[in-house]
Scaffold this motif. Structure first.
Motif, PDB file in Angstrom:
ATOM      1  N   GLU A  89       0.964  -1.203  -0.064  1.00 30.21           N
ATOM      2  CA  GLU A  89       0.196   0.039  -0.204  1.00 30.21           C
ATOM      3  C   GLU A  89       0.921   1.181   0.024  1.00 30.21           C
ATOM      4  O   GLU A  89       0.653   2.234  -0.790  1.00 30.21           O
ATOM      5  CB  GLU A  89      -1.067   0.055   1.214  1.00 30.21           C
ATOM      6  N   LYS A  90       1.890   1.185   0.807  1.00 28.68           N
ATOM      7  CA  LYS A  90       2.821   2.358   0.971  1.00 28.68           C
ATOM      8  C   LYS A  90       3.509   2.482  -0.546  1.00 28.68           C
ATOM      9  O   LYS A  90       3.683   3.570  -0.916  1.00 28.68           O
ATOM     10  CB  LYS A  90       3.727   2.256   2.130  1.00 28.68           C
ATOM     11  N   ALA A  91       3.773   1.432  -0.949  1.00 29.43           N
ATOM     12  CA  ALA A  91       4.634   1.576  -2.091  1.00 29.43           C
ATOM     13  C   ALA A  91       3.824   2.056  -3.304  1.00 29.43           C
ATOM     14  O   ALA A  91       4.051   2.994  -4.149  1.00 29.43           O
ATOM     15  CB  ALA A  91       5.148   0.104  -2.801  1.00 29.43           C
ATOM     16  N   MET A  92       2.347   1.893  -3.310  1.00 29.82           N
ATOM     17  CA  MET A  92       1.545   2.334  -4.303  1.00 29.82           C
ATOM     18  C   MET A  92       1.126   3.973  -4.184  1.00 29.82           C
ATOM     19  O   MET A  92       1.256   4.757  -5.058  1.00 29.82           O
ATOM     20  CB  MET A  92       0.075   1.699  -4.308  1.00 29.82           C
ATOM     21  N   ILE A  93       1.485   4.310  -2.864  1.00 32.48           N
ATOM     22  CA  ILE A  93       1.163   5.815  -2.453  1.00 32.48           C
ATOM     23  C   ILE A  93       2.291   6.443  -3.104  1.00 32.48           C
ATOM     24  O   ILE A  93       2.346   7.422  -3.840  1.00 32.48           O
ATOM     25  CB  ILE A  93       1.132   5.928  -0.979  1.00 32.48           C
ATOM     26  N   ALA A  94       3.429   5.887  -2.965  1.00 35.73           N
ATOM     27  CA  ALA A  94       4.674   6.531  -3.233  1.00 35.73           C
ATOM     28  C   ALA A  94       4.763   6.671  -4.991  1.00 35.73           C
ATOM     29  O   ALA A  94       4.929   7.622  -5.539  1.00 35.73           O
ATOM     30  CB  ALA A  94       6.104   6.108  -2.733  1.00 35.73           C
ATOM     31  N   GLY A  95       4.552   5.505  -5.520  1.00 35.62           N
ATOM     32  CA  GLY A  95       4.519   5.444  -7.032  1.00 35.62           C
ATOM     33  C   GLY A  95       3.352   6.365  -7.617  1.00 35.62           C
ATOM     34  O   GLY A  95       3.835   7.024  -8.423  1.00 35.62           O
ATOM     35  N   LYS A  96       2.196   6.395  -7.059  1.00 31.15           N
ATOM     36  CA  LYS A  96       1.226   7.444  -7.456  1.00 31.15           C
ATOM     37  C   LYS A  96       1.627   8.907  -7.487  1.00 31.15           C
ATOM     38  O   LYS A  96       1.637   9.684  -8.384  1.00 31.15           O
ATOM     39  CB  LYS A  96      -0.102   7.128  -6.873  1.00 31.15           C
ATOM     40  N   ILE A  97       2.377   9.327  -6.425  1.00 33.97           N
ATOM     41  CA  ILE A  97       2.659  10.791  -6.075  1.00 33.97           C
ATOM     42  C   ILE A  97       3.879  10.907  -7.270  1.00 33.97           C
ATOM     43  O   ILE A  97       3.775  11.816  -7.888  1.00 33.97           O
ATOM     44  CB  ILE A  97       3.484  10.907  -4.844  1.00 33.97           C
TER      45      ILE A  97
END
Length: 466
Positions: free
Chosen positions: A321-329
């Motif tokens: 989930e955290k990886a997705m947050i970073a990737g999205k930003i």
């Protein structure tokens, strides 16, 4: 109804055109419609139900043009490219100088630039529309490009039919001159490609690495959609994962061929980024991944020769989930940087905060993060998004998880091109002294291209001679 009472016209009653026409009619604007196949027009009118009274069906271009009150506004919902030129050519003799033609298809913005400067007898407006059939019917995100006066003429209709953000603001804005609206729509589509690819990569880790069932993966996405990742694409990914094939009872995902289609808009974005020297590696990786997905037989041969790539490994879902947050930003930051580069090159003064606001509802990439992005861009539109305090803090918090997910995934053979590209871009961007000095040395060695020295001397050369 008096035929002259149609306030606006629409040509092209395909999926998107039909939905947009019904949206306009539902908002109380009488609309004349025309389709090259007459039966399509008749069927559309018959199936419009309670909205039929606001729809004027026509069976020829002459009848269509005469059905619209002057000065006329006509929306084109025909396939991009040559069909648009052909439709404009057919309309032009029937129109007056004060009439307005609006291309609302998925046009290449270069074509829109050309059309805006062709010198048609009538006026011309380019308009990007996002949200798919559902958005077109009940509220799309609308990105206009053309003269302010032309946008103002139809803004009442466009604001009425557009999606509304939580604060009630219509998601419809003029982006700038010429093809500005279609350009912003292209970048939107590129981000859409990237967002979908990152979700697919995380899905692959959960499926092949963690051994989760489709239903379990769906539950995970549904949970994430209640937090920072709340967005249309995460929401529907959960629903797709939990769906069951009505023909065999298996998870729907398990019967879908892994070959992704594309209409080319993401590819246009990647190509244009090269012309603008604007690095968008996450989007480029997503386009590449779709191209690779089409090579089904070649991939099967490769697996037979080298073995299946993914291996199981343990990783906590909160890390993903955290990886997705970073990737999205990181992905959105690249997209806005590309828009800034185009704004400077084409002299469009593209309103970055307004673009973020227009994307908050109606479009495919709508996300709760866009509210914070709009605020950050309002504070400083020239600053890279990841340097805004809110997002800088999120990056610091979530980059370790992205690094862990990418490192462990790649070590176990999981393809993660978009997430890895985002991480590599971040690491390059935060490295004050990179390695391009070696490239400059090489270029000077074989081609005497020269380089700039750290002491400020320009067009210097090395000691290697001819």
């Amino acid at each position: 109804m008096d035929m002259q009472q149609a306030q606006i016209g629409l040509i092209g009653l395909g999926t998107m055109g039909s939905a947009l026409a019904l949206n306009i009619a539902e908002k109380g604007f009488p609309i004349a419609v025309y389709n090259r196949t007459t039966q399509v027009t008749r069927d559309f009118h018959q199936e419009a139900g309670d909205l039929a009274g606001n729809v004027v069906p026509t069976e020829s271009l002459e009848e269509f043009v005469n059905a619209i009150a002057t000065p006329r506004a006509i929306i084109l919902m025909v396939p991009a490219g040559t069909p648009v030129d052909q439709q404009i050519e057919a309309l032009e003799p029937l129109l007056s100088p004060e009439d307005l033609v609006i291309d609302a298809g998925n046009a290449d913005f270069h074509d829109t630039n050309r059309r805006a400067n062709t010198g048609y007898k009538m006026q011309f407006l380019g308009m990007g529309v996002s949200g798919g059939e559902e958005g077109a019917r009940h509220g799309p995100s609308i990105m206009g490009g053309g003269r302010q006066a032309d946008w103002d003429r139809v803004s009442d209709v466009l604001n009425a039919i557009a999606a509304k953000a939580e604060d009630g603001t219509p998601c419809a804005t003029r982006m700038g001159e010429e093809g500005a609206g279609h350009f912003v729509k292209a970048v939107h589509n590129g981000i859409e490609y990237a967002d979908m690819q990152m979700i697919a990569e995380i899905y692959g880790v959960m499926r092949d690495g963690m051994g989760l069932s489709a239903a379990q993966i769906g539950d995970t996405f549904a949970t994430w959609n209640e937090g920072p990742l709340q967005s249309y694409l995460v929401e529907i990914s959960g629903k797709v994962a939990k769906a069951t094939d009505p023909h065999g009872g298996k998870p729907m995902l398990d019967v879908i061929l892994d070959k992704a289609g594309q209409k080319g808009t993401g590819r246009w974005t990647a190509i244009e980024a090269q012309h603008l020297a604007a690095p968008i590696p996450v989007i480029e990786a997503a386009v590449m991944a779709r191209n690779v997905s089409a090579r089904l037989e070649e991939r099967r041969v490769m697996q037979d020769r080298f073995g299946a790539a993914p291996q199981g490994f343990d990783i906590d879902s909160t890390v993903l989930e955290k990886a997705m947050i970073a990737g999205k930003i990181l992905c959105y930051a690249q997209g806005f940087t590309m828009i800034s580069a185009a704004s400077e090159k084409f002299g469009w003064s593209l309103p970055l905060p307004e673009i973020a606001r227009v994307w908050r509802a109606g479009c495919i990439i709508r996300s709760s993060m866009l509210n914070d992005m709009a605020e950050a861009l309002t504070e400083d539109a020239e600053r890279n998004l990841i340097l805004a305090p809110f997002f800088a803090n999120l990056i610091e918090e979530n980059i370790p998880a992205l690094r862990q997910a990418v490192a462990e995934g790649i070590a176990k053979g999981h393809p993660m091109p978009a997430l890895a590209s985002g991480l590599n871009w971040f690491d390059m961007m935060r490295t004050a002294r990179g390695t391009a000095n070696m490239i400059q040395g090489q270029r000077d060695f074989f081609g005497m291209h020269g380089f700039e020295r750290l002491d400020g001397i320009a067009d210097a050369h090395g000691p290697w001679g001819a």
